[in-house]
Design an enzyme around this catalytic site. Structure first.
Site, PDB file in Angstrom:
ATOM      1  N   SER A 386      34.949  36.632  40.649  1.00  0.00           N
ATOM      2  CA  SER A 386      34.913  38.070  40.404  1.00  0.00           C
ATOM      3  C   SER A 386      36.324  38.618  40.503  1.00  0.00           C
ATOM      4  CB  SER A 386      34.003  38.764  41.439  1.00  0.00           C
ATOM      5  OG  SER A 386      34.547  38.617  42.743  1.00  0.00           O
ATOM      6  N   LYS A 387      36.450  39.934  40.357  1.00  0.00           N
ATOM      7  CA  LYS A 387      37.762  40.564  40.347  1.00  0.00           C
ATOM      8  C   LYS A 387      38.519  40.343  41.651  1.00  0.00           C
ATOM      9  CE  LYS A 387      36.652  44.235  37.045  1.00  0.00           C
ATOM     10  NZ  LYS A 387      36.534  45.702  36.851  1.00  0.00           N
ATOM     11  N   ARG A 388      37.777  40.148  42.749  1.00  0.00           N
ATOM     12  CA  ARG A 388      38.472  39.981  44.027  1.00  0.00           C
ATOM     13  C   ARG A 388      39.272  38.677  44.068  1.00  0.00           C
ATOM     14  NH1 ARG A 388      33.237  38.480  45.255  1.00  0.00           N
ATOM     15  NH2 ARG A 388      32.985  36.417  46.233  1.00  0.00           N
TER      16      ARG A 388
END
Length: 890
Positions: A386-388
């Protein structure tokens, strides 16, 4: 495709009046472009395949010729009833039939058969028709890009395998989520696919394609027609249950401990009651009638056999909402069937959707496609990517300087391999090698360092000229190029920037960031500002820097210090044949050029200052560039000259340019801040102290003789490679040795290196030693080479040996018997403790990256001692040895 007579006449007239358009439709029958021939309208002049063509039907074909899509789109948009990529007749409430996908809208079920091109056909015998169906609710991310790639590879390989047929790669936009779908997101996804080179044969921008439209929002007539057909055939029904009733139904079932699902209230309702409610305008959904005892079974290419008890798993599910908007699974099933999709490759999160889609396809009498559900891509923390985890969108990778072909290469490896240890593929090699059956079931971990490595390998295969445009793009992203800059000056700067960084590039962005570092000047204002313990501060303390820096300032102010020739600023980057130099140890220019003048000046300074090697090069580099390491100084100064010349193409502010004049001024201030105790050579002071220690004074003749005596060269003088601490060399013991089954030069070894489990390593020692001589031996093992397969054997490390010059004799490095298994080998003069002494991560150490730069300095002395730059390899029990003198260690 059915057209009214007016549309046919207009189309025929348009085709006959535009020769270029006619040519686009009369390509050879085996050509596979973005457009579909209109043979059904008898406008094509395509000839029957020749006997030779038929004989070559299984021979792979190469890339299809490009069509002038823009011209065709412009022409097609003038046709009556043309709408966004498809020709179709408008519908009216009074109309009883509508031409959709070439079929009548009559609810007669036999007419629906015309909608399903694969009906009564064997899927496995058809040319692959693959689809990628993104939802335009955001940008294209890594997982979606991999899905698109796998489908694209199968489609492209199919087009090479099948001369005839209707195979290809279909792009379908699933935009029925009205609240979240946007045109901006669709444009972004299509742009990312185009950047990756995953071009589609049919899609939203494909004019005249017979299976369009390719946006679900434009196919509502088709969905309504098929839903009505299912109602009339008793396979679906109107449901008038209100939201309140459904909520109460759900609460009741949860209270009873029953999995919530629709209870079938309207499943077998009185037809008269249903008709009355419809006539009264009551809202209703259309629900699928799940057959009693229904079971859906698929043979998933990745998961194997998967089955569901439909009746126990789902209730009668919705096909059309009360607003008339179709639900996702209904759209997908109808589209896959009506577009003739043969294989669906998608993420495992869609596996459960297959149950509903399979039921719908069975009810329609349409064959199911073959399915392959790929595992998720995880971040390095083993959680869903994910973006993290950092950059995950394709556009960000483009902005960060990754090559499309490298992205394709790496994405293919996230869940697939060709059965070899090969990790670098061209696009054509991937098409040839890819097979669905080799997609692995286990999740893949996205490794940014591995992606950078793959990208660097692709960059290494490219010439400087091939990446100039990409580097220019990166310079543009950083604002380093002036708008409207002189084209010649801009081209020279881009060329120099690229050539300077070519050898060390992991991404094209590295070239731009490296240029910004070179154009800047990080020397602090004062000696006290240098970080305590830093390499620069320790070097200045040795005393050589002050004198050399002051000499450079003196020569510069007097005009005797060489600077790049303004008439040939690219001299340092070009060889004698005007080809780009990318190796950092090579410098261009002829006898009269700046690089040669600089070299002569350094010899003069060395003689005058009585310094050489690193005692000269390090101070000069720090004084001129502000850095302790980097590329060749003449190349750096040449790039600075390009950025500082009159009418330069470089935006000095954005590029942080510090001119040579400004550097000299800053260098003056820095030298003024150096304490007196560090302004004279420490080595010279030590020598003087030693000479006078006994109160004896050298004669003038002795002093002159000492000054004239050549200095003893340090083997590491001029060494600018990675630190020896980058390598994790440990003491190990060979527990077991056996012969590699598929390689006649390899042994397979099980070696204890102090870890929980012994390592398996393949070595090329078989021609030199016997297996029984190896077992039980203590050895040195390079442990932070990344694991790789050698002829199919997973090898994790490398046994260090000594060899003579021609490698005809190879012997193990001998380890002191009291050394500890697993202990790290050290080298005197280097700090192996703390963070700075920690070895590099495995993915950063490779034979073609770190190790090959250190290897030339790993040698055995005249006494057989393995050394790095003349310094012995040590264990806690003493020095390692070897029976080979003046050899190499590898």
């Amino acid at each position: 495709m059915k057209l009214n007579m007016a549309s046919m006449a207009l189309l025929a007239a348009s085709l006959s009046s535009t020769s270029s358009l006619v040519c686009a439709f009369t390509r050879p029958a085996n050509h596979r472009g973005a457009l579909t021939t209109l043979s059904k309208l008898h406008f094509s002049t395509t000839k029957e395949p020749t006997q030779q063509q038929q004989q070559q039907s299984t021979i792979r074909r190469r890339k299809a010729l490009k069509q002038n899509t823009a011209t065709l789109l412009s022409r097609a948009s003038t046709f009556t009833n043309y709408k966004d990529g498809a020709l179709f007749l408008s519908t009216t409430e009074e109309s009883t039939t509508t031409a959709v996908n070439g079929a009548s809208a009559s609810s007669d079920e036999s007419n629906l058969d015309n909608l399903f091109p694969n009906k009564n056909k064997s899927i496995i015998d058809l040319p692959p028709r693959m689809r990628f169906a993104p939802s335009p609710t955001g940008s294209l991310h890594v997982g979606g890009a991999r899905t698109a790639l796998y489908n694209w590879l199968v489609a492209k390989k199919g087009q090479l395998d099948f001369v005839e047929g209707d195979g290809g790669f279909v792009l379908r936009v699933e935009d029925t989520d009205v609240a979240r779908s946007t045109k901006e997101s669709e444009d972004s996804v299509l742009a990312d696919l185009s950047w990756l080179g995953l071009t589609w044969d049919e899609g939203p921008n494909t004019p005249l394609a017979k299976y369009g439209p390719y946006r679900q929002s434009e196919r509502s007539t088709l969905y309504s027609k098929i839903a009505n057909s299912l109602i009339e055939s008793g396979k679906a029904y109107p449901c008038f249950s209100t939201p309140e009733e459904l909520d109460a139904m759900k609460a009741r079932m949860e209270a009873e401990g029953i999995p919530p699902r629709y209870d079938g209230t309207w499943r077998d309702a009185d037809p008269e009651v249903v008709k009355a409610k419809i006539d009264a305008g009551d809202l209703y959904t259309v629900r699928f009638k799940v057959p009693a005892g229904a079971r859906v079974v698929i043979d998933d290419a990745v998961r194997g056999t998967v089955s569901w008890d439909a009746e126990a798993t789902v209730g009668d599910f919705i096909l059309l909402r009360s607003s008339g908007v179709p639900v996702y699974n209904f759209c997908v099933a109808v589209d896959d069937a009506s577009m003739g999709i043969t294989t669906v490759i998608r993420a495992e999160e869609h596996l459960t959707n297959t149950l509903r889609q399979g039921l719908i396809l069975d009810a329609l009498g349409a064959p199911r496609p073959r399915y392959a559900h790929c595992s998720l891509i995880l971040g390095e923390d083993k959680q869903k990517l994910s973006k993290r985890h950092g950059a995950t969108s394709c556009n960000q990778f483009r902005l960060d300087g990754f090559l499309p072909d490298a992205m394709i290469n790496y994405l293919a490896l996230l869940g697939w391999n060709d059965g070899t240890d090969n990790e670098i593929f061209t696009r054509e090699e991937l098409i040839d090698a890819f097979d669905i059956d080799r997609i692995v079931k286990s999740p893949s971990v996205f490794d940014m360092d591995k992606l950078k490595w793959v990208n660097s390998q692709h960059l290494k295969r490219m010439e400087v000229e091939e990446i100039l445009d990409l580097v220019e793009e990166q310079l543009g992203f950083m604002g380093m190029i002036k708008e409207g800059a002189d084209e010649a000056k801009k081209s020279d700067f881009i060329f120099a920037t690229t050539a300077l960084a070519k050898q060390m590039l992991e991404t094209t962005q590295d070239a731009a960031t490296n240029a910004k570092t070179v154009l800047g000047y990080s020397l602090p204002a004062a000696f006290a500002d240098l970080e305590d313990g830093s390499e620069a501060k320790e070097m200045v303390k040795q005393g050589n820097f002050y004198g050399i820096a002051m000499k450079i300032i003196e020569m510069y102010e007097s005009g005797s210090f060489p600077i790049p020739n303004s008439s040939n600023l690219l001299a340092a980057f070009m060889d004698g044949s005007n080809k780009a130099i990318v190796e950092d140890n090579q410098v261009g220019g002829d006898e009269t050029s700046y690089p040669q003048a600089y070299k002569a000046t350094m010899k003069s300074v060395a003689k005058e200052m009585k310094v050489k090697g690193k005692n000269l090069f390090h101070p000069v580099r720090l004084a001129l560039t502000g850095e302790m390491s980097g590329q060749d100084v003449t190349k750096q100064m040449s790039l600075l000259a390009l950025a500082s010349e009159d009418d330069t193409a470089v935006n000095a502010e954005a590029a942080d340019v510090v001119t040579i004049e400004a550097r000299m001024e800053k260098l003056k201030g820095f030298c003024d801040s150096i304490p007196e105790e560090f302004r004279a050579s420490k080595q010279a002071s030590d020598d003087a102290a030693n000479r006078s220690k006994d109160g004896k004074k050298q004669s003038k003749a002795e002093e002159e003789a000492a000054a004239a005596a050549p200095a003893v060269a340090d083997p590491l003088d001029g060494y600018e490679g990675p630190p020896i601490t980058a390598l994790d060399i440990r003491v190990g013991r060979i527990n077991k040795v056996w012969v590699h089954e598929e390689a006649d030069k390899l042994f397979c070894e099980e070696i204890d290196v102090g870890e929980d489990e012994p390592r398996q390593i393949a070595s090329g020692l078989r021609p030199y030693m016997n297996a029984e001589d190896l077992e039980g031996r203590m050895v040195l093992v390079l442990c932070n080479l990344k694991a790789r397969k050698l002829a199919g054997f997973p090898s994790h490390g490398m046994v260090l040996c000594a060899s003579n010059e021609d490698h005809s004799v190879v012997k193990l490095v001998s380890v002191p018997v009291e050394a500890k298994i697993g202990e790290r080998v050290t080298v005197p003069g280097f700090d192996f403790e703390g963070e700075e002494g920690a070895p590099f991560a495995e993915n950063k150490v490779g034979k073609k990256k770190v190790f090959e730069k250190i290897a030339p300095f790993l040698q055995t002395s005249e006494y057989g001692v393995p050394t790095f730059g003349g310094r012995p390899l040590l264990t806690s029990a003493g020095v390692c040895t070897s029976p080979i003198n003046k050899g190499s260690v590898s």
